[in-house]
Enzyme design. Structure first.
Site, PDB file in Angstrom:
ATOM      1  N   LYS A 122       0.890  -1.161   0.000  1.00 50.21           N
ATOM      2  CA  LYS A 122       0.000   0.000   0.000  1.00 50.21           C
ATOM      3  C   LYS A 122       0.925   1.207   0.000  1.00 50.21           C
ATOM      4  O   LYS A 122       2.065   1.113   0.453  1.00 50.21           O
ATOM      5  CB  LYS A 122      -0.855   0.019   1.262  1.00 50.21           C
ATOM      6  CG  LYS A 122      -1.725  -1.212   1.407  1.00 50.21           C
ATOM      7  CD  LYS A 122      -2.675  -1.016   2.571  1.00 50.21           C
ATOM      8  CE  LYS A 122      -3.164  -2.353   3.073  1.00 50.21           C
ATOM      9  NZ  LYS A 122      -3.888  -2.228   4.338  1.00 50.21           N
ATOM     10  N   HIS A 125       1.026   6.759   2.889  1.00 51.60           N
ATOM     11  CA  HIS A 125       0.129   7.882   2.622  1.00 51.60           C
ATOM     12  C   HIS A 125       0.342   8.989   3.641  1.00 51.60           C
ATOM     13  O   HIS A 125       1.225   8.901   4.490  1.00 51.60           O
ATOM     14  CB  HIS A 125      -1.319   7.403   2.591  1.00 51.60           C
ATOM     15  CG  HIS A 125      -1.734   6.714   3.851  1.00 51.60           C
ATOM     16  ND1 HIS A 125      -1.940   7.394   5.023  1.00 51.60           N
ATOM     17  CD2 HIS A 125      -1.936   5.408   4.133  1.00 51.60           C
ATOM     18  CE1 HIS A 125      -2.269   6.539   5.963  1.00 51.60           C
ATOM     19  NE2 HIS A 125      -2.269   5.318   5.447  1.00 51.60           N
ATOM     20  N   HIS A 128       0.956   8.429   7.326  1.00 55.21           N
ATOM     21  CA  HIS A 128       2.292   8.006   7.732  1.00 55.21           C
ATOM     22  C   HIS A 128       3.274   9.165   7.737  1.00 55.21           C
ATOM     23  O   HIS A 128       4.301   9.102   8.384  1.00 55.21           O
ATOM     24  CB  HIS A 128       2.801   6.888   6.815  1.00 55.21           C
ATOM     25  CG  HIS A 128       2.005   5.625   6.924  1.00 55.21           C
ATOM     26  ND1 HIS A 128       1.273   5.118   5.883  1.00 55.21           N
ATOM     27  CD2 HIS A 128       1.788   4.797   7.972  1.00 55.21           C
ATOM     28  CE1 HIS A 128       0.654   4.018   6.276  1.00 55.21           C
ATOM     29  NE2 HIS A 128       0.944   3.799   7.545  1.00 55.21           N
TER      30      HIS A 128
HETATM   31  N1  ARG Z   1       1.521  -0.390   9.927  1.00 56.89           N
HETATM   32  C1  ARG Z   1       0.616   0.234  10.829  1.00 56.89           C
HETATM   33  C2  ARG Z   1      -0.344   1.132  10.046  1.00 56.89           C
HETATM   34  O1  ARG Z   1      -0.002   1.640   9.017  1.00 56.89           O
HETATM   35  C3  ARG Z   1       1.305   1.071  11.872  1.00 56.89           C
HETATM   36  C4  ARG Z   1       2.221   0.318  12.782  1.00 56.89           C
HETATM   37  C5  ARG Z   1       2.585   1.094  14.009  1.00 56.89           C
HETATM   38  N2  ARG Z   1       3.471   0.395  14.875  1.00 56.89           N
HETATM   39  C6  ARG Z   1       3.122  -0.626  15.663  1.00 56.89           C
HETATM   40  N3  ARG Z   1       4.045  -1.229  16.357  1.00 56.89           N
HETATM   41  N4  ARG Z   1       1.870  -1.023  15.753  1.00 56.89           N
HETATM   42  O2  ARG Z   1      -1.446   1.368  10.499  1.00 56.89           O
END
Ligand code: ARG
Length: 566
Positions: A122, A125, A128
């Site tokens: 993905k 975006h 992030h």
């Molecule tokens: N990949 C997840 C997202 O985009 C965020 C991860 C954040 N870090 C964690 N350890 N949960 O929603």
């Protein structure tokens, strides 16, 4: 203000025979009252005196070279002699240079910061973007305080969507435009999602591929998953480079796959799990009432694991590996429940390090009129495109300002990225951020370019002085008689860094820089720097030099460039 607060606390300690730590020296509510203040309430209570009487008594016996004390009601206000202030502040910053603001208070302790953490295939975006910018600032802030910082990119590289992607590649071939992997993968991902929804055969094959991937077996499926991950990461790297960011560890969710079994056992052994309709859950109502209806689900009845399972495994692994003083998760507010659940599980397990785990949440990034940010074509906005768009506009702005200028492309990149970063860090992180290209690039108003321009302007004064061989005389600190506001602000910088790190609030640095820039701009309206009495010019140039140094330090901590020329 530790520079002066420490000597004041020591003098009060000597005067009263009490430990210096009892004297918490603060900034007075109204700067007209003094530069620093000691509120007498607590000590007065301990001594059984009325606060105003104590303040008067302390003022009467006060004696410290260069600092006067005056009682105003329950407060003891201090004023630093302007010459002493000027010389001490300038000399300290000159001596410390880029380390001004740094300390060793975090030495020997580790802070783990989980930030950016986009999902593979993905696009990274705009949501992030905030995590990336805030997280990177928190990394630098903690580094300034001497902590060992471990920045982790917890990329989303695991989950059933990879089954769909694998099948999509089977059908359409492996060629993903390597020059533009983010767009290529996004298109593939969207197509696979659509296929899964509309074509039952495709969906069945995708499920099978996901099962195969989870089995851990080597083979075609794992191979393709690796390929997708690699291509995707390379795309993210490009964006990170532009933002000047490097994670210490890139450990996706898949990294923790072989720790899941141990995680179940650990939670089971603690006696906090229950089986609920075949699923493994930890109920949380006992540790936090509001979580009564939302237990933490660790394993579904079909045996599959979840985002929370992998996060818990990651947390245990991080604790064991780093024994962190803090573990910060820089993740948007929409995952509040998830992190409360994680902490809830730690609480149920009676792990005393639970308070060290902090969810650093933040508001949304929205377009003009609070709309969802979209790309020019109206599709999902890819981060790199956003950077391009702003840098393009920045180039137009700097060209207009300085058509003959050198390195305009480089400056535009610095200004464009700086504008985005500053806009993101300008207010408390929990507030939503409005993104308006024109506004964030404006040189007027409290923007990134305004601060960078202030820095460049100071650099230009120094270049002129150099060319005219000015500023070589011994400084006459009387020349800084009007600079009290600037000097006090400069003296505060180390306190700001420390507080911003503690509160995980980079906006404290942003707001500070704005205030410092305002003080400076007010100051040079009334005080010419060049062509004065040599001692006066020397003192004023010294102030320009150290101000530039502090603004530069502050901009870099936030993740912005500090251009010498704009
Ligand atoms: N990949 C997840 C997202 O985009 C965020 C991860 C954040 N870090 C964690 N350890 N949960 O929603």
């Amino acid at each position: 203000m530790r520079l002066f607060a420490d000597s004041i606390a020591q003098a009060l300690a000597a005067q009263t025979g009490r430990p210096a730590a009892e004297f918490r020296i603060e900034l007075p509510r109204d700067p007209a009252l003094g530069d620093l203040a000691f509120p007498c309430f607590q000590l007065a209570k301990q001594l059984g005196k009325a606060p105003p009487a104590l303040a008067a008594e302390l003022a009467g016996a006060w004696k410290l070279e260069g600092i006067t004390a005056q009682a105003t009601g329950p407060f003891l206000n201090f004023r630093i002699d302007r010459q002493v202030l000027a010389e001490r502040v300038v000399r300290t910053i000159e001596g410390e240079g880029v380390s001004y603001g740094c300390s060793r208070e975090g030495a020997g302790q580790t802070v783990v910061i989980d930030y950016s953490s986009p999902n593979i295939a993905k696009p990274m975006h705009v949501g992030h973007l905030r995590s990336t910018i805030i997280g990177a600032a928190l990394v630098r802030l903690h580094e300034q305080l001497g902590y060992r910082v471990v920045g982790i990119n917890h990329i989303g590289d695991w989950g059933s969507q990879f089954g769909g992607l694998v099948v999509a590649i089977r059908r359409r071939g492996k060629q993903i435009d390597e020059t533009n992997p983010v767009h290529g993968l996004l298109e593939l991902y969207q197509w696979s999602k659509q296929q899964v929804e509309s074509d039952p055969a495709f969906a069945a094959e995708a499920r099978e591929a996901w099962r195969e991937l989870e089995s851990g077996r080597e083979g075609e499926v794992r191979e393709l998953w690796r390929h997708v991950t690699k291509v995707s990461l390379a795309g993210f790297e490009k964006t990170y480079r532009r933002l000047g960011i490097r994670h210490d560890l890139v450990r996706g969710e898949s990294w923790y796959e072989n720790m899941l079994q141990a995680t179940f056992e650990r939670v089971e052994k603690a006696g906090v799990v229950e089986l609920s309709q075949g699923a493994l859950v930890v109920t949380l109502g006992g540790v936090e009432k509001s979580l009564k209806e939302t237990p933490c689900l660790l394993r579904q009845s079909d045996g599959t694991t979840l985002y929370a399972t992998r996060d818990l495994a990651a947390l245990f692994s991080r604790w064991e590996e780093f024994g962190f003083a803090r573990a910060l998760y820089v993740v948007g507010g929409e995952q509040k429940l998830h992190f409360r659940q994680l902490k809830g599980v730690l609480k149920r397990m009676s792990l005393d390090w639970e308070p060290r785990v902090e969810h650093i949440d933040f508001g949304l990034l929205l377009g003009p009129g609070r709309t969802k940010l979209a790309s020019r074509k109206g599709a999902v906005l890819v981060l790199d495109d956003l950077l391009d768009e702003v840098v393009e506009e920045a180039l137009r702005v700097v060209q207009e300002k300085n058509p003959e200028g050198a390195n305009l492309a480089e400056i535009a990149e610095q200004v464009g990225i700086g504008a985005i970063v500053f806009n993101d860090l300008k207010r408390e992180r929990i507030k939503d951020v409005l993104f308006d290209k024109q506004e964030i690039l404006s040189f007027e108003g409290d923007t990134g370019p305004y601060l960078q321009y202030t820095h460049a302007r100071l650099a230009s004064i120094l270049r002129k002085a150099e060319a005219a061989s000015e500023g070589r005389a011994a400084p006459d600190w009387n020349g800084l008689g009007e600079a009290g506001g600037v000097l006090i602000a400069l003296a505060r910088y180390p306190d700001v860094v420390r507080s911003a790190a503690k509160n995980c609030e980079p906006s404290e640095v942003s707001q500070y820089l704005i205030q410092l820039a305002h003080e400076l701009n007010n100051w040079y309206v009334g005080s010419r720097v060049l062509g004065q009495e040599p001692g006066i010019t020397a003192a004023r140039l010294a102030l320009v030099r150290v101000s530039k140094s502090v603004i530069g330090n502050g901009l870099r901590v936030l993740g912005m460039a500090a251009p010498e020329q704009m």
